[in-house]
Write a protein that holds these residues in place. Structure first.
Motif, short mmCIF file in Angstrom:
data_model
loop_
_atom_site.label_atom_id
_atom_site.label_comp_id
_atom_site.label_asym_id
_atom_site.label_seq_id
_atom_site.Cartn_x
_atom_site.Cartn_y
_atom_site.Cartn_z
N GLY A 49 0.85 -1.12 0.06
CA GLY A 49 -0.02 -0.13 -0.15
C GLY A 49 0.82 1.33 -0.17
O GLY A 49 0.35 2.36 0.45
N VAL A 50 2.20 1.31 -0.54
CA VAL A 50 3.01 2.56 -0.44
C VAL A 50 2.45 3.24 -1.33
O VAL A 50 2.07 2.82 -2.72
N VAL A 51 2.46 4.45 -1.19
CA VAL A 51 2.08 5.58 -2.15
C VAL A 51 3.05 6.57 -2.57
O VAL A 51 4.05 6.73 -1.68
N LYS A 52 2.90 7.10 -3.49
CA LYS A 52 3.79 8.41 -3.85
C LYS A 52 3.46 9.61 -3.58
O LYS A 52 2.52 10.16 -4.15
N LEU A 80 -12.72 -9.19 -3.45
CA LEU A 80 -12.91 -8.49 -2.22
C LEU A 80 -12.33 -7.84 -1.32
O LEU A 80 -11.18 -8.55 -1.00
N VAL A 81 -12.30 -6.65 -1.00
CA VAL A 81 -11.46 -6.02 0.02
C VAL A 81 -12.38 -5.52 1.28
O VAL A 81 -13.53 -5.40 1.16
N VAL A 82 -11.84 -5.83 2.28
CA VAL A 82 -12.65 -5.74 3.34
C VAL A 82 -12.02 -4.63 4.39
O VAL A 82 -10.91 -4.64 4.77
N ALA A 83 -12.81 -3.66 4.54
CA ALA A 83 -12.41 -2.41 5.35
C ALA A 83 -12.86 -2.43 6.67
O ALA A 83 -14.06 -2.42 7.07
N LYS A 84 -12.30 -2.46 7.82
CA LYS A 84 -12.42 -2.58 9.18
C LYS A 84 -12.51 -1.03 9.72
O LYS A 84 -11.53 0.05 9.14
N PRO A 103 -12.22 3.43 -10.12
CA PRO A 103 -12.87 2.81 -11.40
C PRO A 103 -12.54 1.39 -11.11
O PRO A 103 -13.38 0.46 -11.48
N GLU A 104 -11.60 0.93 -10.03
CA GLU A 104 -11.46 -0.42 -10.03
C GLU A 104 -12.58 -1.18 -9.16
O GLU A 104 -12.79 -2.26 -8.76
N ILE A 105 -13.28 -0.09 -8.45
CA ILE A 105 -14.49 -0.52 -7.42
C ILE A 105 -15.71 -0.96 -8.08
O ILE A 105 -16.23 0.23 -8.69
N VAL A 106 -16.16 -1.94 -7.82
CA VAL A 106 -17.66 -2.25 -8.59
C VAL A 106 -18.65 -1.52 -7.36
O VAL A 106 -19.71 -1.31 -7.74
N GLY A 107 -18.71 -1.83 -6.19
CA GLY A 107 -19.54 -1.34 -5.31
C GLY A 107 -19.00 -1.55 -3.91
O GLY A 107 -18.02 -2.41 -3.50
N THR A 108 -19.69 -1.15 -2.90
CA THR A 108 -19.42 -1.25 -1.46
C THR A 108 -20.77 -1.70 -0.80
O THR A 108 -21.75 -1.27 -1.21
N ARG A 126 -5.45 -5.04 -5.28
CA ARG A 126 -4.26 -4.25 -4.81
C ARG A 126 -4.21 -2.68 -5.30
O ARG A 126 -3.90 -1.77 -4.41
N VAL A 127 -4.87 -2.24 -6.64
CA VAL A 127 -5.01 -1.20 -6.87
C VAL A 127 -5.87 -0.21 -6.22
O VAL A 127 -5.68 0.89 -5.93
N ALA A 128 -7.01 -1.11 -5.71
CA ALA A 128 -8.23 -0.19 -4.98
C ALA A 128 -7.69 0.02 -3.53
O ALA A 128 -7.77 1.08 -3.08
#
Length: 137
Positions: A49-52, A80-84, A103-108, A126-128
């Protein structure tokens, strides 16, 4: 095991040095005794999850994200990505993610302290994750 050690070293290097390119990171890892390629470093940065920001690699800021309700992001399966989240803030986190129109996310789908984030495939996961950390940092 090697990947874990390499990723820990990457995090350590990013925290201690100003690194602006993957080539710089590869050189630092090689000096530390790791045999790596630019493509493996690229995958590691995505997974971590490193960002520039401002021309240098940085870690997502959990403190800033937590102040807005997001505590952690985990992979679940291939799509699926799970956000706590902080209790009671999952809906607010989901709304912010939806408004970002990643764009990579279909829905929440939000509950009390968890958001399920649907994506089409593993690469999109990974992109999301990277984009969500950037959004909340």
């Amino acid at each position: 095991m090697d990947k874990e050690r390499r990723q820990r070293k990457i995090l350590s290097l990013i925290q201690s040095k100003r690194i602006s390119t993957q080539q710089d990171l590869v050189a630092l890892l090689e000096r530390a005794g790791f045999s790596v390629t630019q493509s493996s470093v690229s995958r590691d940065l995505e997974e971590l999850g490193v960002v520039k920001r401002h021309g240098r690699y940085t870690l997502p800021s959990p403190d800033k994200a937590a102040a807005r309700g997001l505590l952690d992001l985990d992979l679940a399966g291939d799509c699926l990505v799970v956000a706590k989240c902080e209790p009671g803030l999952a809906s607010a986190v989901a709304v912010e993610i939806d408004r970002a129109a990643i764009p990579e996310i279909v829905g929440t789908l939000a509950g009390e302290d968890t958001v399920f984030i649907a994506v089409p495939n593993r690469k999109a996961q990974r992109v999301a994750i990277k984009k969500i950390w950037e959004l909340f940092s």
